[in-house]
Design a protein around this motif. Structure first.
Motif, PDB file in Angstrom:
ATOM      1  N   MET A 186      22.071 -10.412  12.951  1.00  0.00           N
ATOM      2  CA  MET A 186      20.480 -10.316  13.078  1.00  0.00           C
ATOM      3  C   MET A 186      20.175  -9.786  13.791  1.00  0.00           C
ATOM      4  SD  MET A 186      18.059 -10.609  10.694  1.00  0.00           S
ATOM      5  CE  MET A 186      18.191 -11.963   9.622  1.00  0.00           C
ATOM      6  N   TYR A 187      20.275 -10.244  15.213  1.00  0.00           N
ATOM      7  CA  TYR A 187      19.333 -10.109  16.525  1.00  0.00           C
ATOM      8  C   TYR A 187      19.772  -8.601  16.883  1.00  0.00           C
ATOM      9  CZ  TYR A 187      18.281 -10.543  21.915  1.00  0.00           C
ATOM     10  OH  TYR A 187      17.734  -9.466  23.047  1.00  0.00           O
ATOM     11  N   THR A 190      17.916  -6.779  14.791  1.00  0.00           N
ATOM     12  CA  THR A 190      16.278  -7.235  15.545  1.00  0.00           C
ATOM     13  C   THR A 190      15.899  -5.675  16.393  1.00  0.00           C
ATOM     14  OG1 THR A 190      16.206  -8.962  14.840  1.00  0.00           O
ATOM     15  CG2 THR A 190      14.931  -8.326  16.086  1.00  0.00           C
ATOM     16  N   GLU A 191      17.236  -5.950  17.804  1.00  0.00           N
ATOM     17  CA  GLU A 191      16.847  -4.768  18.643  1.00  0.00           C
ATOM     18  C   GLU A 191      17.041  -3.422  18.378  1.00  0.00           C
ATOM     19  OE1 GLU A 191      15.220  -7.029  20.222  1.00  0.00           O
ATOM     20  OE2 GLU A 191      16.310  -6.355  22.184  1.00  0.00           O
ATOM     21  N   GLY A 194      15.258  -3.373  13.364  1.00  0.00           N
ATOM     22  CA  GLY A 194      14.490  -4.726  12.131  1.00  0.00           C
ATOM     23  C   GLY A 194      14.769  -4.188  10.820  1.00  0.00           C
ATOM     24  N   LEU A 220      18.647  -6.988   4.255  1.00  0.00           N
ATOM     25  CA  LEU A 220      17.739  -6.593   5.201  1.00  0.00           C
ATOM     26  C   LEU A 220      17.534  -5.149   3.846  1.00  0.00           C
ATOM     27  CD1 LEU A 220      18.130  -7.125   8.869  1.00  0.00           C
ATOM     28  CD2 LEU A 220      16.549  -8.435   7.031  1.00  0.00           C
ATOM     29  N   CYS A 294      23.660   0.249  18.153  1.00  0.00           N
ATOM     30  CA  CYS A 294      23.573  -1.205  18.576  1.00  0.00           C
ATOM     31  C   CYS A 294      25.553  -1.783  19.942  1.00  0.00           C
ATOM     32  CB  CYS A 294      23.248  -2.252  17.943  1.00  0.00           C
ATOM     33  SG  CYS A 294      23.238  -4.128  18.720  1.00  0.00           S
ATOM     34  N   GLU A 323      22.146 -14.204  20.554  1.00  0.00           N
ATOM     35  CA  GLU A 323      22.063 -14.692  19.202  1.00  0.00           C
ATOM     36  C   GLU A 323      20.225 -14.709  19.376  1.00  0.00           C
ATOM     37  OE1 GLU A 323      23.838 -16.523  20.854  1.00  0.00           O
ATOM     38  OE2 GLU A 323      21.963 -18.246  21.447  1.00  0.00           O
ATOM     39  N   LYS A 325      16.099 -13.785  20.449  1.00  0.00           N
ATOM     40  CA  LYS A 325      15.109 -14.049  19.437  1.00  0.00           C
ATOM     41  C   LYS A 325      14.913 -14.250  18.079  1.00  0.00           C
ATOM     42  CE  LYS A 325      13.223  -9.999  21.790  1.00  0.00           C
ATOM     43  NZ  LYS A 325      12.989  -8.704  21.876  1.00  0.00           N
ATOM     44  N   SER A 326      15.031 -15.837  18.272  1.00  0.00           N
ATOM     45  CA  SER A 326      15.033 -17.208  16.987  1.00  0.00           C
ATOM     46  C   SER A 326      16.159 -16.538  15.690  1.00  0.00           C
ATOM     47  CB  SER A 326      13.962 -16.830  16.823  1.00  0.00           C
ATOM     48  OG  SER A 326      13.212 -18.111  17.826  1.00  0.00           O
ATOM     49  N   ALA A 327      16.871 -15.164  15.872  1.00  0.00           N
ATOM     50  CA  ALA A 327      17.485 -14.443  15.116  1.00  0.00           C
ATOM     51  C   ALA A 327      17.843 -15.279  14.047  1.00  0.00           C
ATOM     52  CB  ALA A 327      18.914 -13.268  15.672  1.00  0.00           C
ATOM     53  N   ARG A 330      16.299 -16.784  11.173  1.00  0.00           N
ATOM     54  CA  ARG A 330      16.215 -15.726  10.086  1.00  0.00           C
ATOM     55  C   ARG A 330      17.749 -15.357   9.537  1.00  0.00           C
ATOM     56  NH1 ARG A 330      14.833 -10.784  13.318  1.00  0.00           N
ATOM     57  NH2 ARG A 330      14.527 -11.814  14.752  1.00  0.00           N
TER      58      ARG A 330
END
Ligand SMILES: [Zn+2]
Ligand SMILES: [Zn+2]
Length: 387
Positions: A186-187, A190-191, A194, A220, A294, A323, A325-327, A330
């Motif tokens: 998920m991170y 996000t990078e 997202g 997603l 990524c 991991e 940004k609080s991924a 999520r």
């Protein structure tokens, strides 16, 4: 009786003074020893570890050392406990903690940033500038359990409250150990920006992060999601986790196959999870102009990269650490909503005492092992079977 000053405990969950813990001796050498149960400080809790998954990085650390960094150096013969993908039950609260309660089931993220450096202030706590500064007289409050501080191949560990993710009763211990793996995928997304609904994503490398990367991208709303790899049994699990297409790179050229599957065009995003030496050069040819790549894995050696192709086509490369940004929160939200079944990557379970066997299964991929989980406490069903 465990009752350190300032620490809140409960009669409902008595904590012993000492515990079983695996420690790393020389490279490749693990010993099961007794250690004192650690004490949570401000903003920390004591977690009773119920299950811990083995990660490829654990195998790397136990055999070679890095990326673990203990007391500023190699992790060998420091009475240090590896293991980082664990879950458990809150067993005691450090001074002032009221965010969690004793008895609550949680899974954990790895990195607790210092909270005061430039990157932590930006939410990039996995890139904390005080990484590993948590020993001797220098204690910046940074922890990366199983990397710079004691980890999860034991019965209890302390965690900063920022690294805890509450989990529902319906989520099994084994599934909960996979939240941080999905969180890493998920991170990565996000990078990359997202917002991948309706955009095309390739995941290269069907290890645990790659497979859950497929699941997260699909959840997603990405379309199509294409998984490339070399093992058909893992590609099949990718299909079960939502991949629209899979490509076996042993039987066809993965770049040509991806472009063909995407209507003759490059895709918008590649999440590289294989670490293969030529993976970057392939990834930058799988994306369209302006596409984003990524990098969630890496080869051991330095590797030549076709920079001209990257520059001429305005391609973006993102390295991710862990991991952030609080991924993980999520990812847990997707898993508790049952948007995908992460347990498809869990293949084997062993008791804590059998950690060396569990590591061997993971390392040698015995019996097609993907995610091997170690449990500190036999489940009711296992206990009945044993009796
Ligand atoms: Zn890991
Ligand atoms: Zn920091």
């Amino acid at each position: 009786m465990y009752a350190p000053p300032g620490v809140k405990t409960s009669n409902e969950m008595a904590v012993p003074d000492s515990m079983k813990a695996w420690v790393l001796g020389d490279p490749g050498e693990l010993k099961l020893v007794e250690k004192p149960v650690p004490v949570p400080k401000r903003a920390e809790v004591l977690v009773r570890i119920d299950a811990v998954a083995i990660c490829a990085t654990d195998l790397e650390i136990i055999a070679h050392g890095p990326p673990a960094l203990v007391q500023g150096g190699m992790p060998f013969n420091k009475n240090w406990t590896p293991g980082h993908e664990y879950m458990g039950t809150v067993a005691a609260l450090g001074p002032g903690v009221d965010e969690y309660r004793i008895g609550q089931r949680v899974t954990v993220e790895i990195h607790a940033g210092c909270g005061q450096c430039k990157r932590c202030r930006e939410g990039m706590y996995t890139s904390c500038h005080n990484y590993g500064l948590n020993y001797g007289d220098v204690d910046k409050g940074h922890r990366a359990n199983g990397f710079t501080t004691d980890g999860g191949f034991c019965e209890y560990q302390v965690n900063n409250i920022n690294t805890l993710v509450a989990i529902p009763d319906a989520m099994s211990d084994e599934e909960a150990t996979l939240v941080v793996t999905a969180g890493t995928a998920m991170y990565g997304l996000t990078e990359l920006g997202g917002l991948v609904a309706g955009e095309s994503v390739v995941v290269t490398g069907p290890g645990p992060i790659g497979l859950l990367g497929v699941a997260v991208a699909k959840a997603l709303g990405a379309h199509p999601v294409i998984l490339t790899g070399t093992r058909d049994n893992r590609l099949k699990i990718g299909l079960e986790l939502g991949a629209d297409h899979v490509v076996n790179a042993r039987s066809e050229d993965p770049v040509a196959a991806v472009r063909k599957l995407n209507g003759g065009k490059g895709v918008d995003y590649v999440v590289e999870c294989s670490g293969a030496p030529n993976a970057v050069n392939e990834a930058v040819r799988m994306v369209n102009r302006g596409g984003k790549v990524c990098l969630a894995a890496f080869p051991h050696e330095e590797t030549p990269v076709d920079i001209a192709h990257i520059v001429r086509n305005n391609i973006y490369l993102f390295g991710i650490r862990g991991e952030g940004k609080s991924a993980t929160h999520r990812a847990e939200a997707f898993m508790s909503q049952k948007r995908f079944d992460a347990t498809k990557v869990h293949t084997h379970t062993f008791p804590l005492e059998d950690l060396p066997t569990a590591l061997k299964y993971a390392r040698e991929r015995i019996d097609d092992a993907i995610k091997v989980v170690v449990k500190t406490r036999a489940s009711a069903a296992q206990r009945v079977a044993a009796e």
